[in-house]
Design a protein around this motif. Structure first.
Motif, short mmCIF file in Angstrom:
data_model
loop_
_atom_site.label_atom_id
_atom_site.label_comp_id
_atom_site.label_asym_id
_atom_site.label_seq_id
_atom_site.Cartn_x
_atom_site.Cartn_y
_atom_site.Cartn_z
N SER A 1 -20.98 34.76 21.23
CA SER A 1 -19.20 34.24 20.91
C SER A 1 -18.75 35.92 20.12
CB SER A 1 -19.41 33.76 19.09
OG SER A 1 -20.26 32.72 19.38
N ALA A 2 -18.98 37.22 21.25
CA ALA A 2 -18.35 38.26 21.25
C ALA A 2 -17.27 37.59 22.86
CB ALA A 2 -18.76 39.36 21.75
N TRP A 3 -15.69 38.36 22.53
CA TRP A 3 -14.80 37.90 23.12
C TRP A 3 -15.04 37.81 24.42
CZ3 TRP A 3 -10.51 36.55 20.05
CH2 TRP A 3 -9.30 36.73 20.84
N MET A 4 -13.93 36.49 24.58
CA MET A 4 -13.92 35.64 25.87
C MET A 4 -15.11 35.68 25.72
SD MET A 4 -10.99 35.36 26.98
CE MET A 4 -10.34 35.45 25.77
N GLY A 5 -16.52 34.63 25.59
CA GLY A 5 -17.58 34.76 25.37
C GLY A 5 -18.93 35.87 26.06
N GLY B 1 -6.62 33.31 33.21
CA GLY B 1 -6.48 33.63 31.96
C GLY B 1 -7.12 32.96 30.68
N GLN B 2 -7.33 32.96 29.57
CA GLN B 2 -8.37 33.53 28.61
C GLN B 2 -8.68 32.48 28.88
OE1 GLN B 2 -4.39 35.92 25.87
NE2 GLN B 2 -4.93 33.31 25.92
N HIS B 3 -8.90 31.07 28.77
CA HIS B 3 -10.04 29.42 28.18
C HIS B 3 -10.72 29.80 29.85
CE1 HIS B 3 -6.50 28.28 31.16
NE2 HIS B 3 -7.51 27.14 31.51
N HIS B 4 -10.40 30.10 30.90
CA HIS B 4 -11.30 30.91 31.96
C HIS B 4 -11.78 32.03 31.70
CE1 HIS B 4 -12.14 32.14 36.07
NE2 HIS B 4 -12.20 31.43 36.07
N VAL C 1 -16.41 32.03 32.47
CA VAL C 1 -16.67 32.74 32.73
C VAL C 1 -18.07 33.31 32.11
CG1 VAL C 1 -16.95 34.64 34.67
CG2 VAL C 1 -14.81 33.23 35.17
N GLY C 2 -17.84 33.89 31.00
CA GLY C 2 -18.48 34.25 29.72
C GLY C 2 -19.71 33.03 29.49
N ALA C 3 -19.49 32.37 29.62
CA ALA C 3 -19.76 31.29 28.99
C ALA C 3 -21.31 31.15 30.22
CB ALA C 3 -19.39 30.01 28.39
N VAL C 4 -20.88 31.03 31.17
CA VAL C 4 -21.62 30.49 32.63
C VAL C 4 -22.63 31.90 32.83
CG1 VAL C 4 -21.25 30.61 35.25
CG2 VAL C 4 -19.94 29.01 33.35
N LEU C 5 -22.22 33.13 32.53
CA LEU C 5 -23.02 34.43 33.07
C LEU C 5 -23.91 34.00 31.59
CD1 LEU C 5 -20.24 37.01 33.29
CD2 LEU C 5 -22.15 35.60 34.73
N GLY C 6 -23.46 33.63 30.83
CA GLY C 6 -24.24 33.63 29.70
C GLY C 6 -25.83 32.44 29.90
N THR D 1 -2.58 35.34 31.82
CA THR D 1 -3.22 36.14 32.92
C THR D 1 -4.06 37.12 31.10
OG1 THR D 1 -2.61 36.80 34.07
CG2 THR D 1 -4.04 38.45 33.33
N ALA D 2 -5.80 36.27 30.76
CA ALA D 2 -6.32 37.69 29.80
C ALA D 2 -6.52 38.83 30.58
CB ALA D 2 -7.99 36.62 30.11
N ARG D 3 -6.19 40.06 29.42
CA ARG D 3 -6.15 41.43 29.31
C ARG D 3 -7.26 41.79 27.99
NH1 ARG D 3 -0.69 40.36 32.21
NH2 ARG D 3 -1.22 41.24 34.47
N LEU D 4 -7.91 42.51 28.32
CA LEU D 4 -8.97 43.35 27.64
C LEU D 4 -9.28 44.57 27.39
CD1 LEU D 4 -12.32 42.84 26.86
CD2 LEU D 4 -10.29 41.26 27.88
#
Length: 385
Positions: free
Chosen positions: A131-135, A302-305, A309-314, A279-282
């Motif tokens: 649950s860290a930022w962006m999955g 975007g942020q939801h995408h 992607v973070g979830a899929v890597l998880g 667009t998601a940026r960090l």
């Protein structure tokens, strides 16, 4: 005593991946990424809402209302929890069944509780609290930079929240604690920080953004996993006026006296103005041994995408299909044995990660000009915008 699961999951290595909240804003993106490659089972309170998505992605959709005591039963390969699970119901079911589990929805307090629950359950299958930022993408980036530097004495993360982007209700609930102080590690000492304080201006992907502190789980986990002596996450908004307004409201004490459910709609309206996309940026800065590195992440979808992607890597992490053995029991994303390889997988989903040379988190204008991009695990030249 840990409550026994009322649900009956069964580990089926050839079964679908269960996505709770599977037709929500982020869950739907996860299903689309996995479509045609991995069978999925989408659950939520109102299956009819997921019918079109199920047809689009070739998924099965079923009802699982986490507030309804009716037991849920399924044979699944793994679970991605993409909806708020206030009673740990999904975690309990997955752990009891020995099903690999990824969670991307918990703010810090609930993640800490999940750590305790998982420790007491002693799960035999991987439990990735991402649950860290962006999955968990922010933590993976920090781990990759720490690996290059040989450690991470300091990690500073700056987020540009695009107010034109789509955002689900859980995303707003994640941030809707701006009146609650939270614990941070600063210079090796623990202290309380207040949300929307300690502001500064940084450059994120070439844009100056005013950012201030926000409570995110990586500020809790990175000191435990990477030995980070200072961990700070700050957020700013694509609209400078919105950032100024939130900082001003915080100064008036609005988020303290407007706490509670009565004022929830007013608070969340300040944070939730979803548009058609952004667009998601960090930016992630890591310092160690007198050296520092900076990485910038940008996802034009975007942020939801990016969270999906973070979830899929998880998911790949807990299944051991990302080139490294799956973890045993409880893990966090930054504990990946090869974080640089994990970042290389982002490029396949249209996410760009650029790195500079020795620079620092300091004020605006200190970005080094030398950059390279993550893609297929190798350094390359960043394409011109």
């Amino acid at each position: 005593m840990i409550t026994e699961s009322i649900d009956e999951l069964r580990h089926d290595p050839s079964g679908p991946v269960l996505i709770t909240g599977g037709y929500g804003t982020v869950g739907a993106e996860i299903a689309r990424i996995l479509a045609g490659d991995t069978p999925t089972l989408l659950t939520g309170r109102t299956p009819g809402r997921g019918a079109a998505l199920a047809a689009e992605t070739g998924s099965e959709v079923r009802a699982w209302d986490l507030a309804d005591p009716a037991p849920f039963r399924a044979g699944v390969r793994a679970v991605i929890s993409s909806v708020n699970d206030p009673e740990d119901r999904v975690l309990l079911a997955a752990a009891a069944a020995g099903v690999p589990y990824v969670d991307i929805t918990r703010w810090t307090g609930r993640l800490q509780r999940a750590v305790t629950v998982a420790a007491l359950l002693r799960p035999t299958a991987p439990v990735l609290l991402s649950s860290a930022w962006m999955g968990g993408v922010s933590s993976l980036v920090a781990a990759a930079l720490a690996e290059e530097l040989g450690g991470a004495e300091r990690v500073e993360i700056a987020i540009r929240w695009d107010m034109a982007d789509r955002a689900g209700a859980d995303s707003v609930e994640f941030m809707d604690r701006l009146g609650v102080a939270f614990e941070v590690v600063d210079g090796g000492r623990r202290r309380l920080a207040a949300p929307m304080t300690e502001s500064r201006t940084v450059r994120i992907d070439g844009t100056s953004v005013r950012v201030a502190r926000i409570d995110t789980p990586e500020q809790y986990t990175l000191p435990l996993t990477l030995g980070t002596a200072t961990a700070a996450t700050r957020i700013g908004f694509s609209s400078p006026a919105a950032t100024r307004a939130l900082l001003a409201l915080r100064g008036t004490g609005f988020f303290r006296w407007a706490d509670g459910e009565r004022w929830a709609p007013a608070r969340r309206a300040l944070l939730h103005s979803p548009g058609e996309g952004g667009t998601a940026r960090l930016r992630v800065d890591v310092g160690h041994g007198g050296r520092s590195r900076t990485a910038t992440v940008a996802d034009p979808l975007g942020q939801h995408h990016l969270t999906a992607v973070g979830a899929v890597l998880g998911l790949r992490r807990v299944l051991g299909t990302d080139g490294s053995p799956a973890p045993r029991g409880l893990a966090f994303p930054e504990q990946h044995p090869d974080p640089a390889r994990a970042l290389g997988l982002l490029a396949a989903h249209g996410v760009e990660v650029t790195f500079d040379g020795d620079s620092g988190t300091g004020p605006e204008g200190r970005d080094a000009p030398h950059e390279r991009s993550a893609g297929n695990g190798r350094a390359g030249t960043r394409a011109a915008a």
